[in-house]
Design a protein around this motif. Structure first.
Motif, short mmCIF file in Angstrom:
data_model
loop_
_atom_site.label_atom_id
_atom_site.label_comp_id
_atom_site.label_asym_id
_atom_site.label_seq_id
_atom_site.Cartn_x
_atom_site.Cartn_y
_atom_site.Cartn_z
N ASP A 1 5.35 -10.54 -5.68
CA ASP A 1 5.85 -9.60 -4.67
C ASP A 1 5.32 -9.89 -3.27
O ASP A 1 6.01 -9.62 -2.28
N THR B 1 9.00 -10.55 2.62
CA THR B 1 7.65 -9.99 2.78
C THR B 1 6.67 -11.05 3.27
O THR B 1 5.87 -10.81 4.20
N TYR C 1 1.48 -1.18 5.12
CA TYR C 1 1.55 -1.29 3.67
C TYR C 1 0.75 -0.19 2.98
O TYR C 1 1.14 0.33 1.93
N GLN D 1 2.44 0.16 -0.74
CA GLN D 1 2.93 -1.13 -1.23
C GLN D 1 1.71 -2.01 -1.54
O GLN D 1 1.24 -2.78 -0.71
#
Length: 284
Positions: free
Chosen positions: A69, A76, A239, A244
């Protein structure tokens, strides 16, 4: 009866022991850090899957999720790289300014005792002030853009350069000073040809310390000064607010790797500049 022809045995090459020695040396240097990394990853997995309930696993995502991720998602990761560029620019400019100021102040203090007695206590006081306490003042005075972040880096990175350079300049061998005195060398010649070359190991030590501190200063500045391009500090803050976790850990790793790269580069510069005549003693 004819003797069976035998192929001559290949003579051992001279490079084989050298290659073996290099491999052993590389394994000796890289083995312990890789072992620690493996242990950290193992503990990380254990905490994620054994200590945290599934609904709380976002607090510490597993390493493979951080990779997929945080680094595998190009959107990202591209955002992280752009933020790294902004932070790197601030950190490098702040480090250059801190290095110049720190060396100048250290040289002045080494040349006159009254200068050292006048300025060194204030350098210590500046180091003891919590940087977060004066960050708002810097924003009031200079705004909330690039130069405010740079000033934070300078304040954080300045003290190690001053102390290490001053220590190196004041630690020159007295016998060499006597030799320069016999040759009737002036203060400038003594500084350029004796004191500063002798101080280079300490100077590079200060630069390596300040390199990591400048990255910290740039990230701290990003947390508070959000005008202009986004840096790693504001990205980490975003974030965190959005929970996240995987991109957050990836951004933290990128900032740590950047600090390590600067530390390694100054170590390489030190070996190239002074490695021929100054080799620190290493323990096996």
């Amino acid at each position: 009866m004819t003797a069976t022809a035998r192929a001559p045995l290949a003579a051992p090459t001279a490079t084989s022991p050298r290659r073996l020695g290099r491999l052993r040396s590389t394994a000796r240097r890289a083995g312990p850090p890789l072992g620690v990394l493996a242990a950290v990853v193992g503990v990380w997995y254990a905490v994620t899957y054994l200590a945290l309930a599934p609904r709380r696993r976002f607090l510490l995502p597993p390493p493979h999720e951080v990779v997929t991720d945080g680094f595998g998602d190009w959107t990202t990761f591209g955002q992280t790289l752009r933020a790294l560029g902004t932070t790197a620019k601030v950190a490098l400019v702040g480090l250059v300014i801190a290095a110049a100021l720190g060396m100048v102040f250290a040289v002045l203090m080494s040349q006159a005792g009254w200068i050292e007695r006048s300025f060194y206590p204030w350098a210590v006081a500046l180091q003891t002030i919590p940087i977060l306490a004066i960050v708002p003042l810097i924003g009031f005075w200079l705004g909330y853009g690039f130069w405010s972040r740079t000033v934070v880096c300078v304040l954080v990175a300045l003290f190690p350069i001053i102390t290490n350079t001053l220590f190196g300049l004041q630690s020159t061998d007295p016998g060499q000073h006597d030799l320069f005195t016999l040759r009737q060398a002036g203060r400038w010649a003594r500084l350029v040809h004796l004191e500063f070359p002798s101080a280079l190991p300490a100077v590079f030590t200060g630069l390596r310390i300040s390199a990591g501190l400048s990255v910290i200063g740039a990230i701290v500045g990003d947390f508070f000064f959000r005008q202009g391009q986004q840096g790693l500090g504001s990205l980490i803050d975003d974030y965190t607010q959005r929970l996240q976790s995987a991109p957050l850990f990836a951004a933290i790793m990128v900032s740590a790797l950047f600090g390590l790269a600067l530390f390694w580069l100054f170590g390489l510069a030190a070996r190239l500049a002074i490695g021929a005549w100054h080799t620190p003693r290493r323990r096996s």
